[in-house]
Write an enzyme that holds these catalytic residues in place. Structure first.
Site, mmCIF file in Angstrom:
data_model
loop_
_atom_site.group_PDB
_atom_site.id
_atom_site.type_symbol
_atom_site.label_atom_id
_atom_site.label_comp_id
_atom_site.label_asym_id
_atom_site.label_seq_id
_atom_site.Cartn_x
_atom_site.Cartn_y
_atom_site.Cartn_z
ATOM 1 N N GLY A 11 4.479 1.431 -1.073
ATOM 2 C CA GLY A 11 5.396 1.491 -2.210
ATOM 3 C C GLY A 11 4.720 1.456 -3.568
ATOM 4 O O GLY A 11 5.284 1.912 -4.557
ATOM 5 N N ASP B 253 16.991 7.925 18.367
ATOM 6 C CA ASP B 253 18.209 8.607 18.806
ATOM 7 C C ASP B 253 18.058 8.868 20.284
ATOM 8 O O ASP B 253 17.648 9.947 20.692
ATOM 9 C CB ASP B 253 18.336 9.967 18.092
ATOM 10 C CG ASP B 253 19.165 9.879 16.836
ATOM 11 O OD1 ASP B 253 19.511 8.757 16.443
ATOM 12 O OD2 ASP B 253 19.457 10.933 16.258
ATOM 13 N N TYR C 121 -10.023 0.046 1.760
ATOM 14 C CA TYR C 121 -9.635 0.253 3.151
ATOM 15 C C TYR C 121 -9.386 1.696 3.479
ATOM 16 O O TYR C 121 -8.962 2.471 2.637
ATOM 17 C CB TYR C 121 -8.360 -0.533 3.479
ATOM 18 C CG TYR C 121 -8.708 -1.867 4.038
ATOM 19 C CD1 TYR C 121 -8.868 -2.955 3.215
ATOM 20 C CD2 TYR C 121 -8.949 -1.996 5.396
ATOM 21 C CE1 TYR C 121 -9.248 -4.172 3.731
ATOM 22 C CE2 TYR C 121 -9.325 -3.216 5.918
ATOM 23 C CZ TYR C 121 -9.477 -4.296 5.082
ATOM 24 O OH TYR C 121 -9.869 -5.488 5.593
ATOM 25 N N ASP C 122 -9.592 2.024 4.748
ATOM 26 C CA ASP C 122 -9.192 3.316 5.275
ATOM 27 C C ASP C 122 -8.299 3.043 6.480
ATOM 28 O O ASP C 122 -8.696 2.302 7.378
ATOM 29 C CB ASP C 122 -10.405 4.135 5.709
ATOM 30 C CG ASP C 122 -11.319 4.475 4.532
ATOM 31 O OD1 ASP C 122 -11.828 3.529 3.902
ATOM 32 O OD2 ASP C 122 -11.502 5.665 4.258
ATOM 33 N N HIS D 295 -6.872 -12.521 4.783
ATOM 34 C CA HIS D 295 -5.724 -11.688 4.408
ATOM 35 C C HIS D 295 -5.107 -11.021 5.628
ATOM 36 O O HIS D 295 -5.693 -11.041 6.704
ATOM 37 C CB HIS D 295 -6.138 -10.618 3.386
ATOM 38 C CG HIS D 295 -7.101 -9.614 3.937
ATOM 39 N ND1 HIS D 295 -8.434 -9.876 4.065
ATOM 40 C CD2 HIS D 295 -6.913 -8.357 4.389
ATOM 41 C CE1 HIS D 295 -9.047 -8.818 4.579
ATOM 42 N NE2 HIS D 295 -8.143 -7.880 4.798
ATOM 43 N N HIS E 156 -2.783 -7.445 7.066
ATOM 44 C CA HIS E 156 -2.212 -6.116 6.823
ATOM 45 C C HIS E 156 -0.977 -6.044 7.708
ATOM 46 O O HIS E 156 -1.102 -5.999 8.934
ATOM 47 C CB HIS E 156 -3.175 -4.993 7.220
ATOM 48 C CG HIS E 156 -4.444 -4.983 6.437
ATOM 49 N ND1 HIS E 156 -4.692 -4.060 5.444
ATOM 50 C CD2 HIS E 156 -5.537 -5.778 6.486
ATOM 51 C CE1 HIS E 156 -5.889 -4.296 4.929
ATOM 52 N NE2 HIS E 156 -6.418 -5.331 5.537
ATOM 53 N N ASP F 34 0.811 -1.221 0.000
ATOM 54 C CA ASP F 34 0.000 0.000 0.000
ATOM 55 C C ASP F 34 0.845 1.272 0.000
ATOM 56 O O ASP F 34 0.411 2.311 -0.473
ATOM 57 C CB ASP F 34 -0.954 0.010 1.203
ATOM 58 C CG ASP F 34 -2.172 -0.879 0.951
ATOM 59 O OD1 ASP F 34 -2.459 -1.167 -0.221
ATOM 60 O OD2 ASP F 34 -2.834 -1.281 1.918
ATOM 61 N N GLY G 263 0.818 8.842 1.225
ATOM 62 C CA GLY G 263 0.571 10.287 1.181
ATOM 63 C C GLY G 263 -0.410 10.637 0.078
ATOM 64 O O GLY G 263 -1.283 11.486 0.226
ATOM 65 N N GLN G 264 -0.264 9.933 -1.039
ATOM 66 C CA GLN G 264 -1.156 10.159 -2.171
ATOM 67 C C GLN G 264 -2.598 9.782 -1.835
ATOM 68 O O GLN G 264 -3.538 10.308 -2.404
ATOM 69 C CB GLN G 264 -0.642 9.311 -3.342
ATOM 70 C CG GLN G 264 -1.235 9.604 -4.677
ATOM 71 C CD GLN G 264 -0.422 8.952 -5.812
ATOM 72 O OE1 GLN G 264 0.263 9.633 -6.549
ATOM 73 N NE2 GLN G 264 -0.495 7.647 -5.926
#
Ligand SMILES: *[C@@H]1O[C@H](CO)[C@@H](O)[C@H](O)[C@H]1NC(C)=O
Ligand SMILES: *[C@@H]1O[C@H](CO)[C@@H](O)[C@H](O)[C@H]1NC(C)=O
Ligand SMILES: *[C@@H]1O[C@H](CO)[C@@H](O)[C@H](O)[C@H]1NC(C)=O
Ligand SMILES: [Cu+2]
Length: 555
Positions: free
Chosen positions: A317, A469, A403-404, A458, A460, A315, A322-323
């Protein structure tokens, strides 16, 4: 020099001071202005380039750290963008320098795989079947109404091919006649393959025929629901008479004892950087997290049949988190006290698009207790001390087909960061001939949910990139194994107890862990900073209870 070029230089010269004298933090996502500049720069050098990824070419840590300790203009890292583009069926990785308005490098990508899909090419591809004769025949044979047919694009997976093939997508279609719930109306058995570079159908199969599920009662609009699920559920308002409790300065957020930077990437979605927490004793901020984001969400479906085997989605790559970010709705996606932040990404032709309200940031008053104690043991007094839990949440919602995903980064005054993912939306289902579980003859690879409808098994699987750090960038990863000790020598009345056996990873491969039910504690420490008692001063601890908690304890 032609006049176009002159104009371009002028544009660059004019835009440069406002972009680069830098009110920008080096980790700020590319602005609308910068995205436009990148488009202009690349269109001067290439024709018919399609933009698949445009993002900040983030400065290396070794370059950013000196700026962090001395944030002057001299130590400001160069502001650069990474563009992944397709040109003549090849993938280019182009670095653009925004201060000199120049292309620094352009490398052909020769590895396996392809860049992010653009929204435009998926939309164009999904319309191809509607004018493809063999498909129209199949629709007619099924007595379906072409006007109700909608198609969706699916990535094809990777099954060990060693040579780069064509850049293709598969297409399957749906028949949402009396519902807006597209995904519960699969036209099972038809698969089309589209070559994205040619933008044409290159393979077609109509293999099996099963009824399209009727999808009765699956319309999810609240107007179609009955109480208590319908519009009658009450809203609540949150009163914060002293203000929101946090401050947003550009992309920097300060709240309670925390400061951090909120970034955005068309692929990764939200990026949290430089999260630091204030040490009251030392009167300074100490860093906990350099950078954190979701590096991938893998969604493999467990059905080996020709129509389903390839459904092994990435989902992030393949589709870009962001899209997929949606504008958040005030009062419903986020509570009434939320503040919002927009985001920008570039379309296929490089034009910036605004996602208004892509982030919301709010104090969460969940009615929980952060800490409490009641003490009866001091003479006649009873002491009760309670601290109410108030946390700060940074939220983004990604709509990825059916999906959301609700992605929350929750900061707690205790020093914990709680990384939370909620899955919602609608199911992707498979059409089958069966109406009752007792009739099932062949494995359906899922659960029969309604007549002709199987919810396919399935997963996720979320992978986070977490560059911790802990009070500096030299950290160690330690696995604390809880190991049972048996008492066999009668030295105690106890028969057994557990103790901790620590393993420090010396190389990355030693940090690989098979998560199971074995009790282990995973911690990241700064071995160079010791407390007065001699233990590592700062500890980050991944809770291992299903929650992806991340707590920093300043001991
Ligand atoms: C299953 O139900 C559908 C209606 O949902 C009906 O058209 C079909 O005939 C039924 N199939 C069987 C095998 O009973
Ligand atoms: C069940 O599987 C067999 C063998 O794979 C196949 O021939 C048959 O058509 C299938 N039946 C149904 C109802 O899907
Ligand atoms: C589901 O299938 C059963 C059995 O075939 C049938 O009696 C029933 O009417 C169907 N339900 C719907 C909602 O179509
Ligand atoms: Cu799911």
């Amino acid at each position: 020099m032609d006049s176009g070029l002159k104009l371009f230089f002028l544009f660059c010269f004019i835009s440069f001071p406002s972009i680069c004298t830098s009110k920008h933090h080096p980790l700020d996502p590319l602005s609308r202005k910068e995205l436009t500049l990148i488009k202009t720069i690349l269109n001067k050098s290439y024709h018919n380039l399609t933009f698949h990824y445009v993002g900040l070419d983030e400065p290396e840590k070794t370059v950013l750290l000196p700026w962090l300790s001395r944030p002057t203009k001299k130590t400001l890292p160069p502001r650069r963008a990474l563009v992944i583009a397709r040109l003549h069926k090849q993938t280019h990785r182009i670095i653009v320098d925004l201060s000199s308005c120049s292309i620094i490098s352009d490398k052909l990508y020769e590895g396996f795989g392809y860049p992010l899909l653009t929204i435009e090419e998926q939309t164009t591809a999904s319309l191809l079947p509607l004018s493809y004769e063999p498909f129209l025949d199949s629709i007619k044979k099924r007595n379906l109404d072409l006007a109700s047919v909608v198609c969706s694009t699916f990535t094809v997976g990777w099954f060990g091919e060693e040579k780069m093939g064509r850049r293709v997508l598969k297409i399957q279609c749906f028949h949402p006649k009396d519902t807006v719930n597209v995904y519960v109306t699969p036209i099972e058995g038809i698969t089309l393959v589209v070559d994205l570079d040619e933008m044409k159908i290159v393979d077609y199969s109509d293999r099996i025929r099963v009824p399209v599920p009727k999808a009765e009662g699956t319309d999810y609009r609240s107007s179609m629901q009955k109480p208590p699920f319908g519009p009658s559920l009450a809203y609540a308002a949150i009163l914060e008479p002293d203000g929101p409790g946090f401050k947003i300065d550009g992309h920097k957020v300060s709240w309670a004892n925390w400061v951090f930077h909120v970034g955005f990437d068309v692929r990764a979605g939200p990026i949290i950087s430089l999260a630091s927490i204030y040490d009251v004793e030392k009167s300074k901020f100490r860093r906990v997290l350099y950078r954190g984001y979701i590096s991938e969400i893998f969604v493999p479906y467990m059905d080996p049949s020709p129509e389903w085997y390839y459904k092994t989605f990435f989902d992030s790559g393949e589709f870009g988190l962001g899209q997929g970010a949606v504008p958040l709705e005030p009062f419903t996606d986020c509570p009434t006290n939320a503040q919002f932040m927009s985001a920008y990404y570039a379309t296929q032709d490089g034009t910036p698009v605004k996602i208004p309200n892509a982030f919301c940031i709010f104090q969460k008053h969940a009615g929980n207790v952060m800490w409490r104690h009641t003490e009866y043991d001091i003479g006649d007094q009873v002491i009760t001390e309670i601290r109410t839990e108030v946390t700060l949440v940074v939220r983004m919602v990604i709509a990825s087909d059916n999906y959301d995903y609700i992605l929350d980064w929750e900061f707690k005054p205790s020093g914990s960061i709680n990384i939370k993912v909620s899955l919602t939306g609608v199911l992707g289902v498979k059409g089958v001939v069966y109406n009752h579980t007792d009739d099932i003859k062949n494995d359906t690879h899922g659960t029969l949910l309604a007549n002709n409808t199987v919810g396919t098994y399935h997963d996720h699987l979320f992978t986070y990139h977490l560059d911790l750090d802990v009070d500096g960038d030299v950290n160690s990863f330690i696995k604390n194994n809880l190991v049972t000790k048996r008492v066999t020598d009668y030295s105690s009345l106890r028969k057994s107890y557990w103790t901790i056996v620590s393993e420090t990873a010396k190389v990355e491969s030693e940090a690989r862990i098979q998560l199971g039910l074995k009790p282990i504690e995973m911690i990241v420490v700064n071995p160079n900073k010791k407390t007065k008692r001699g233990s590592s001063e700062v500890v980050s601890n991944f809770a291992h209870d299903g929650a992806t908690g991340l707590c920093s304890q300043f001991r």
